[in-house]
Motif scaffolding. Structure first.
Motif, PDB file in Angstrom:
ATOM      1  N   UNK A 583       0.833  -1.200   0.000  1.00 23.86           N
ATOM      2  CA  UNK A 583       0.000   0.000   0.000  1.00 23.86           C
ATOM      3  C   UNK A 583       0.869   1.252   0.000  1.00 23.86           C
ATOM      4  N   UNK A 584       0.395   2.335  -0.650  1.00 26.35           N
ATOM      5  CA  UNK A 584       1.079   3.629  -0.500  1.00 26.35           C
ATOM      6  C   UNK A 584       0.808   4.195   0.890  1.00 26.35           C
ATOM      7  N   UNK A 585       1.829   4.747   1.512  1.00 25.72           N
ATOM      8  CA  UNK A 585       1.646   5.283   2.862  1.00 25.72           C
ATOM      9  C   UNK A 585       1.029   6.674   2.856  1.00 25.72           C
ATOM     10  N   UNK A 586       1.078   7.358   1.723  1.00 26.21           N
ATOM     11  CA  UNK A 586       0.512   8.700   1.633  1.00 26.21           C
ATOM     12  C   UNK A 586      -0.738   8.658   0.761  1.00 26.21           C
ATOM     13  N   UNK A 587      -1.691   9.558   1.058  1.00 18.40           N
ATOM     14  CA  UNK A 587      -2.936   9.588   0.301  1.00 18.40           C
ATOM     15  C   UNK A 587      -2.771  10.177  -1.087  1.00 18.40           C
TER      16      UNK A 587
END
Length: 587
Positions: A583-587
Motif C-alpha cells: 500500500x502507499x503510505x501517503x494519500x
C-alpha cells in the motif's frame, strides 16, 4: 521471353497491389471484429438477463405459451437476438427466426436455460435491472388505484420510522407504479439495529388490496379442491390461508396438491430457452461486409485480373477463413479458432482474431459460471428457510427461539452474500470509494489480530504479530480492517492444529507492506492463478461453513486496488502460503 517478362512483371505488380489491398482490408476487419466482439461480450449478460426475466414474467401471468409469439418477436427485435422456446422433451413452441421470416435453422444441442415460472432461476445479476417498458408490447400495467393508495400510506409510515432511526434510504419506483424503499444499510450495525430497521420496513411488504383479493380467491379454490377430495377445510379471513378441519397427514398432502394445481393452472409449464444470433450472418459478419472491404476486393480483382487469379486466391485465403470463422461465432460457436501460423499481416490478424474469440468465450464462460455459483450459494440458505417455514406452517415443530435464531442466521448469511456481491459489482463499475485518513497501520494490525486470538486458540493455531511500535499510513481504517480480517480468517481456516499464522507489518520507503503467512497446506501454481477469483475455493469439497463463501479474497483485492495498492499470493518454501498487501503510505 518478352511475354514471359511481361507476365512476370504483371504478376509482380498484381502481387504488390494485392498485398497493399489485403493489408488495408485486414486492418479494417481486425478493428471492426475487435469492436464487435468486445461489444457483444459486454452486452451478453444484460441481454440474457432481460430476455429471461421478460419470459418468466410472461409465464407467470399466462396459463400457457400459446400466445407468446408477439412477446418473443418483440424481444428478438429489441435485442437483435434469435430466441426459441421448446417444450421439455417435446416440440418447438416458437422461434423468432421463423417469426421474422428467416429459415428455421437447427437449435444447439443444449438449451441456455429452462424457464419455469414457479421456480425461476436468478434473472438479474450484480445490480442490473430489466425495464419491460423499454420493449414494445411488454409494458407492465399500472397497479390498481387502491394498491397505489395503500402503498403510498405504508411508504410514508416506513420512511418516517427510518428517519427516526436516522437510517438512509432511497425510494424506488417500480414499473407498475408501486414504490419500494431501498435501505442504505450502515456498516457495522448491530443485530438490534437491523431488527429495528426491518420493523420499519414491515408495512411496505404487507399484501396490497389486490393481492389480498387474489389470496382469497386462491384460498376459496383450494377449499373447493379439498372438498372434492373429501377433506374438510376453511379459509381464513383476509387471505390468511387455509385451515384443515380436522388436521391430518392426508389432509396436508391434499392441501399441498391443491395449491400446486391452482398455481399450475394459472402459470405456463416449464420450457427450454435457446438464445443465439438472430441471423446466420450475425453482427460480426455485418461488420465485415462493409463498403470499405468490398471496395478493396474490387480494386484487387480489377488490377490483378485473370493473370493474378491464382495469386489473389492464395492471398485472400486467410480472409475467407476469417469470414467463415466470423459466421460461426455469429451463430454461437464460440469455440471457433483460426490457429494461423507463419508471419505477416494475415498471421497477425488471425492471432488477434483468436485472442478476441478466446476473450469472448471466457466472458461467456464467466457469465455462466457466475450464474451457477450465485445460484449454488443461495440455494442452501433459501432451502433451509423455506423448509423450516413450511415445517412451522404444517406444525411439524414449533417456532421456538432456537428455530427462529437458526432462520435469522440463514437470512443474515444471505444478506452478507448480497452485500458482498454488491460491493464487487460497485468495484467492477469503478465506483468503489474509500475514505482515506491518517492511521497507525501497526496498531490496526495488532487490533485485528487480537480479535482473532480466540478463534486461533480454539483451532490450536499460534497467531503472532511482527510489527514496529507505530507505522504511519493513510487509508480507510474500516476497509483495511476488512482486508486483514479476510486474510487472517482465510489463513486460520487453512492452517491445521499445531500450525502458526504470522501477521507482519513493515515499511518499504513510501510503501507499507502487510503480510499474512501460514503453515497450512499451501498453494500450487494453478491455485496461485485463481486464488483471487470469485467463488473459487482451493478444495472444491469445502462447504461455505468450512471454506467461506469464496468471495473474501476477491473483495480483498478490490479494496486494496481502491487504495492504489496491490495484493499477491505466493507459496511459502516448506509448506504454507503468504499473502502480501503493498500500500502507499501517503494519500
Amino acid at each position: 521471353m518478352v511475354l514471359a517478362s511481361v507476365a512476370s512483371r504483371l504478376i509482380a505488380l498484381s502481387v504488390g497491389v494485392a498485398v497493399l489491398s489485403v493489408g488495408a482490408t485486414t486492418w479494417v476487419i481486425s478493428g471492426r471484429v475487435e469492436a464487435s466482439t468486445r461489444a457483444e461480450a459486454a452486452q451478453t449478460l444484460a441481454d440474457d438477463s432481460g430476455i429471461y426475466q421478460a419470459l418468466v414474467d410472461y409465464g407467470g401471468r399466462n396459463a400457457s405459451w400459446e400466445d407468446v409469439g408477439p412477446t418473443v418477436r418483440s424481444l428478438a427485435e429489441h435485442y437483435d437476438r434469435r430466441i426459441a422456446l421448446r417444450e421439455v422433451g417435446g416440440p418447438l413452441v416458437v422461434d423468432s427466426a421463423v417469426l421474422l421470416g428467416g429459415p428455421a435453422e437447427p437449435l444447439r444441442a443444449r438449451p441456455d436455460a429452462t424457464l419455469d415460472p414457479l421456480s425461476p432461476a436468478l434473472g438479474v445479476l450484480a445490480g442490473d435491472t430489466f425495464d419491460p417498458g423499454g420493449v414494445d408490447g411488454l409494458e407492465v400495467p399500472a397497479a390498481p388505484a387502491a394498491d397505489l393508495e395503500a402503498n403510498a400510506g405504508r411508504v410514508t409510515t416506513a420512511t418516517a420510522c427510518l428517519d427516526g432511526l436516522e437510517v438512509g434510504y432511497e425510494l424506488v419506483d417500480l414499473p407498475d407504479g408501486v414504490r419500494d424503499v431501498e435501505v442504505d444499510w450502515p456498516a457495522g450495525s448491530t443485530t438490534e439495529e437491523d431488527d429495528a430497521t426491518w420493523a420499519c420496513l414491515e408495512p411496505v411488504y404487507e399484501l396490497l388490496p389486490s393481492q389480498v383479493e387474489e389470496q382469497r380467491r386462491q384460498d376459496a379454490t383450494v377449499v373447493a379442491c379439498l372438498a372434492r377430495a373429501g377433506v374438510g377445510a376453511t379459509a381464513e379471513p383476509d387471505g390468511g390461508g387455509v385451515v384443515l378441519d380436522p388436521p391430518s397427514e392426508d389432509g396436508d398432502e391434499a392441501l399441498e396438491r391443491c395449491y400446486d394445481q391452482d398455481l399450475r393452472s394459472r402459470t405456463a409449464p416449464p420450457v427450454q430457452l435457446f438464445l443465439g444470433s438472430e441471423t446466420t450472418d450475425g453482427a460480426l459478419l455485418r461488420t465485415l461486409l462493409t463498403g470499405q472491404t468490398a471496395s478493396a476486393a474490387v480494386a484487387l480483382l480489377a488490377v490483378a485480373g485473370l493473370t493474378a487469379g491464382l495469386t489473389a486466391r492464395v492471398v485472400t485465403a486467410p480472409l475467407r477463413r476469417l469470414s467463415a470463422a466470423a459466421r460461426r461465432i455469429g451463430a454461437g460457436d464460440l469455440g471457433t479458432r483460426l490457429r494461423t501460423g507463419g508471419r505477416g499481416e494475415a498471421a497477425e490478424v488471425g492471432a488477434a482474431f483468436d485472442a478476441m474469440a478466446e476473450a469472448l468465450a471466457s466472458a461467456e464462460g464467466a457469465r455462466r459460471q457466475l450464474v451457477s455459483d450465485v445460484a449454488h450459494e443461495l440455494r442452501n440458505p433459501l432451502g433451509t428457510i423455506s423448509g423450516s417455514l413450511e415445517a412451522i406452517r404444517d406444525g411439524v415443530y414449533e417456532p421456538t427461539p432456537e428455530v427462529l435464531d437458526s432462520l435469522t442466521e440463514e437470512a443474515d448469511h444471505l444478506r452478507h452474500l448480497v452485500d458482498d456481491l454488491q460491493l464487487l459489482a460497485t468495484a467492477d463499475r469503478g465506483a468503489l470509494h474509500v475514505e482515506r485518513h491518517p492511521l497507525d497501520l501497526a496498531a490496526l494490525a495488532r487490533s485485528v489480530a487480537e480479535v482473532h486470538l480466540p478463534a486461533a486458540a480454539a483451532a490450536g493455531v499460534r497467531l503472532e504479530v511482527a510489527a514496529p511500535p507505530t507505522l504511519a499510513g493513510h487509508g480507510d481504517g474500516a476497509r483495511l480492517r476488512q482486508v486483514l480480517t479476510n486474510l487472517l480468517g482465510n489463513a486460520l481456516r487453512h492452517t491445521p492444529s499445531g500450525g502458526a499464522v504470522r501477521l507482519v507489518v513493515a515499511a518499504a520507503g513510501d510503501r507499507a507492506r502487510l503480510a499474512v503467512e501460514d503453515t497450512g497446506e499451501g498453494l500450487d501454481d494453478a491455485d496461485l492463478e485463481r486464488v483471487f477469483e470469485r467463488f473459487w475455493r482451493g478444495d472444491p469439497a469445502r462447504t461455505r461453513d468450512g471454506g467461506g463463501s469464496g468471495l473474501g479474497l476477491a473483495i480483498t483485492r478490490a479494496l486494496v486496488h481502491a487504495h492504489g495498492g496491490e495484493v499477491s499470493a505466493a507459496a511459502t518454501p516448506g509448506g504454507g502460503a503468504t499473502f502480501l498487501v503493498d500500500l502507499p503510505r501517503q494519500g
